[in-house]
Design a protein around this motif. Sequence first.
Motif: not given
Length: 161
Positions: A40-57
């Motif tokens: 999770r993001p905290s004060a002055g620090r970004y979080g880390m997430m997993r993004l799932t997309t569908i390949g365009r090709r």
Amino acid sequence: MSVHEKATRPWLPPRWFIRFAWSVHRTLYRVSGGRVGLRRPSAGRYGMMRLTTIGRRSGVERGVILAYFEDGPDVVTLAMNGWGKPEPAWWLNLRSNPEATVELPDGRRLVRAHAATGEERARLWGRWREIDRKLDAYAALRPTETAVVVLAPRSREEEQR
């Protein structure tokens, strides 16, 4: 490149190292069943997430771990590709099909992506700048403007499609 440009240019590790680090991060996430690799993001620090997309090709699901912060119900990230020249594949995928899934430490969300523009972009870029003081110097390494990507929750109607 002048001496002054070299002095103000931020240091980046070699491209091969960046790609290797991304690979290790994804592997740790996968091998741990998602228990390692997100935060999770905290004060002055970004979080880390997993993004799932569908390949365009390919039409195949593609996953990537990205930095983020939350802006109300939205999740915000940067399409920076390790500050390399090309646009990241996940961003090209989202431009083709903006519906995606994000996995955060507190669960999964169905989202719809758009690039922030105008006042929204300026405000969100300013928030990123609070997290990373060198943001503008890193962004200057890219030949094109770095997209600020907003991942907004999908409406109930969109989820049922």
